[in-house]
Design an enzyme around this catalytic site. Sequence first.
Site, mmCIF file in Angstrom:
data_model
loop_
_atom_site.group_PDB
_atom_site.id
_atom_site.type_symbol
_atom_site.label_atom_id
_atom_site.label_comp_id
_atom_site.label_asym_id
_atom_site.label_seq_id
_atom_site.Cartn_x
_atom_site.Cartn_y
_atom_site.Cartn_z
ATOM 1 N N ASP A 78 9.838 3.652 -0.677
ATOM 2 C CA ASP A 78 10.028 3.106 0.668
ATOM 3 C C ASP A 78 11.490 2.975 1.050
ATOM 4 O O ASP A 78 11.821 2.788 2.209
ATOM 5 C CB ASP A 78 9.435 1.684 0.701
ATOM 6 C CG ASP A 78 8.030 1.680 1.248
ATOM 7 O OD1 ASP A 78 7.666 2.619 1.961
ATOM 8 O OD2 ASP A 78 7.301 0.710 0.965
HETATM 9 C C1 BGC Z 1 5.731 -0.853 -2.008
HETATM 10 C C2 BGC Z 1 5.222 0.517 -2.335
HETATM 11 C C3 BGC Z 1 6.364 1.433 -2.626
HETATM 12 C C4 BGC Z 1 7.269 0.859 -3.681
HETATM 13 C C5 BGC Z 1 8.492 1.694 -3.905
HETATM 14 C C6 BGC Z 1 6.654 -1.339 -3.086
HETATM 15 O O1 BGC Z 1 7.218 -2.538 -2.714
HETATM 16 O O2 BGC Z 1 4.633 -1.724 -1.872
HETATM 17 O O3 BGC Z 1 4.449 1.017 -1.276
HETATM 18 O O4 BGC Z 1 5.827 2.645 -3.042
HETATM 19 O O5 BGC Z 1 7.692 -0.431 -3.291
HETATM 20 O O6 BGC Z 1 9.368 1.663 -2.851
#
Ligand code: BGC
Length: 811
Positions: free
Chosen positions: A483
């Site tokens: 993200d």
């Molecule tokens: C999110 C995921 C994401 C991960 C890596 C988490 O906080 O819920 O959707 O893939 O972070 O960024």
Amino acid sequence: MKYGYFDDERREYVITAPRTPLPWINYLGSEDFFTLISNTAGGYSFYRDARLRRLTRYRYNNSPTDSEGFRLYIRDGDTLWNPGWQPVKTELDAYECRHGLGYTVITGEKNGLRATQEFLVPPGDNCLLCRVTLENVSAGKKTAEVYPYVEFCLWDAMDDSSNFQRNFSIGEVETEPGVIYHKTEYRERRDHYAVFWTDAEVKAFDTARDAFIGVYGSPAAPEAVMNGGCTGSIAHGWAPVGAVQIGADLSSGETMSFLVGLGYIENRPEEKFSAPGVINKAPARAMMDRYRAPGAFDAALTALGQRWEALLSGYRADTGAEKLDRMVNIWNQYQCMVTFNMSRSASYFESGMGRGMGFRDSCQDLLGFVHMIPERARERILDIAATQFPDGSAYHQYQPLTKKGNLAVGSGFNDDPLWLIAGTDAYLRETGDWSILDESVPFDNDESLARPLLEHLRRSFNYTRTHMGPHGLPLIGRADWNDCLNLNCFSSQPGESFQTTGPSEGPVAESVFIAGMFVKYGRAYTDICRRLGLTEEADAGDAAIAAAEAAVLSAGWDGEWFRRAYDAFGNVVGGKECEEGQIFIEPQGMCVMAGIGKETGQAARALDSVKERLDTKYGIVLLQPAYTGYRLELGEITSYPPGYKENAGIFCHNNPWIVCAEAELGRGDRAFEVYRRTAPAYIEDISEIHRTEPYVYSQMIAGKDAPTFGEGKNSWLTGTAAWTFLSVSQAILGVKPTLDGLMIDPCIPGRVKGYTVTRRFRGAVYHIRVDNPQGAEHGVKELYLDGKLLQGNVIPAQSPGTEVSVRVIMG
Ligand code: BGC
């Protein structure tokens, strides 16, 4: 250092000191009513949605931490104490907290009085129950006053913590002997209220916080308690609470016990009131009656135990390795259930007010949950698919109460669509229930746009297929799994969202990770097509996948590992020419899991690079070298100090990808070594460093660049739960559901001589015994089904209700 121990017999973690490095919590409830409860009885309750239907308050960043909860004050002479130690923090003569599966038991002892709080959410009901037992373990008589206490939330947790000009005026309650009804906003548009009750004889009550705690009072010394008793206050606005006063006169050896309940009641609009302005209490009374009956609490406890026994019996390993067995058989599966229920909404790190259910998160949670209750997985898949847009992209999040997509975040996370294929494929493998593909599911929650689920998968696949960038790799959009890798957003102002600033449609920035997903889950899709007789579609799909695979091996290959991405200017992210962020874990895991470069050597080389460059004693870090400053063109990932979160933290979620990838190459020693490093039970004795609960995974452990290397954060709600369960149950222990049946394909350390697994699969039970006489890491030499030699290592699904024995000889 440890703060407790595992009691595997009872499937509990027993905490023996209240001052754990952080509150260590448990989740009660697995249907509609939920409670988070810590080892000191801190926590909160909500109905379905932690933002929109919050029953009790919690202040996440309070000091002291974990100040709000399900309190029991005991005033014994001059001594005031809590069995859970907080918030009074009187030193206890004895303390113990047992977190079990769906229940928590806290016991404290002071000056010869022992108090136990047993908490659970009864299966099938919308309430939290707490059985309080007081025992006089002293030689003399004991006369104490006891006060159960909660602070109500005015339902919408976000509004409750911000809209004070209104909220200080709207709080309302009704009372009856032993019962406090919290009915804020019931007079207008709400049809629900909360009920806080006890079946003990009540001397007095309070419903106004100012009266019980005091305007300038402290939860550590409530004024009413200090002054000798409750005042009978009725809340008009301000902060409604539930507090009752119960007398405890106990001779030596005597015990008394009573129930405290906190329930959620919904009435039909036409049945809201029993008289003008008076709430209809009939369903609340029925609820209270259910638990007044002798034995009702024990019956609920037994029902809970049976439920968990049934849930966990779907996969049970006996490897002789205590820590491994307790992770596989108890805690990892338990965490899978919790993450399935909560997605990333409510924990001690997720406020329940921010994100609801994540599209990608919930799809991945299915991977670890689907074997437990496939029917609920089915329902979830259909809910998730309904938040997909007609072009195949998807809302990134949705609210569990409304099941509607969250507009504020919108779409544009280009890995999202493919996770729907992953989740549905896992469901099909587990259940063989192909009818799900015919279910009519709306797009964007619009019934007029409803199409069969298969069409949703098709659009997922085609979304990626038609959104390729200059190198033939998928466009990344706002971000992919990571993200925080925001290659199209360019946020320069504090407070802006890293993800939603700027357009999602960048025509240049590409993701090697999504390419790996496209190969892996795209193949799952074309496999499904082929079985449905959609041969042309499957062939065309496979051609697109082959092109993506070729692009990964050319533009996505850096010589010794897979690159991560291309940014919006066409520059490599995650390659040797980069000053920082030269190698990332995600594409190594996903591309190798997809089998890319397996035959031609790149896969093994990439995993060797992971070992050489990303390994640490506490797990594999996400990238190296860590970014030392903010980079506009990369986004949030570079906003974190080095070693934290996505900037070179040990992001536990993608460690199991490496486990699966290693197993894909048959490297069992290494697969287990990676598994072990982050598995909570294996790091229990460094709890003072790790800090988070030793029975569940955390999202992140600070990496080697961080000053607090080894410190866990964001425990409980993480895709780590599902992926580690998948990695250990399927990749290592090798029991893999496939569309054709149950495959047995172990990949274990050569020193392991054998183990057994009992697996429920499509209604039949498989007793599997694996022997490894020659110390192999991988490979099945012979497989016997009920004594008969089978060809290959896939056991066709057996008739529901049957039990079979399977013997596997590795070599
Ligand atoms: C999110 C995921 C994401 C991960 C890596 C988490 O906080 O819920 O959707 O893939 O972070 O960024």
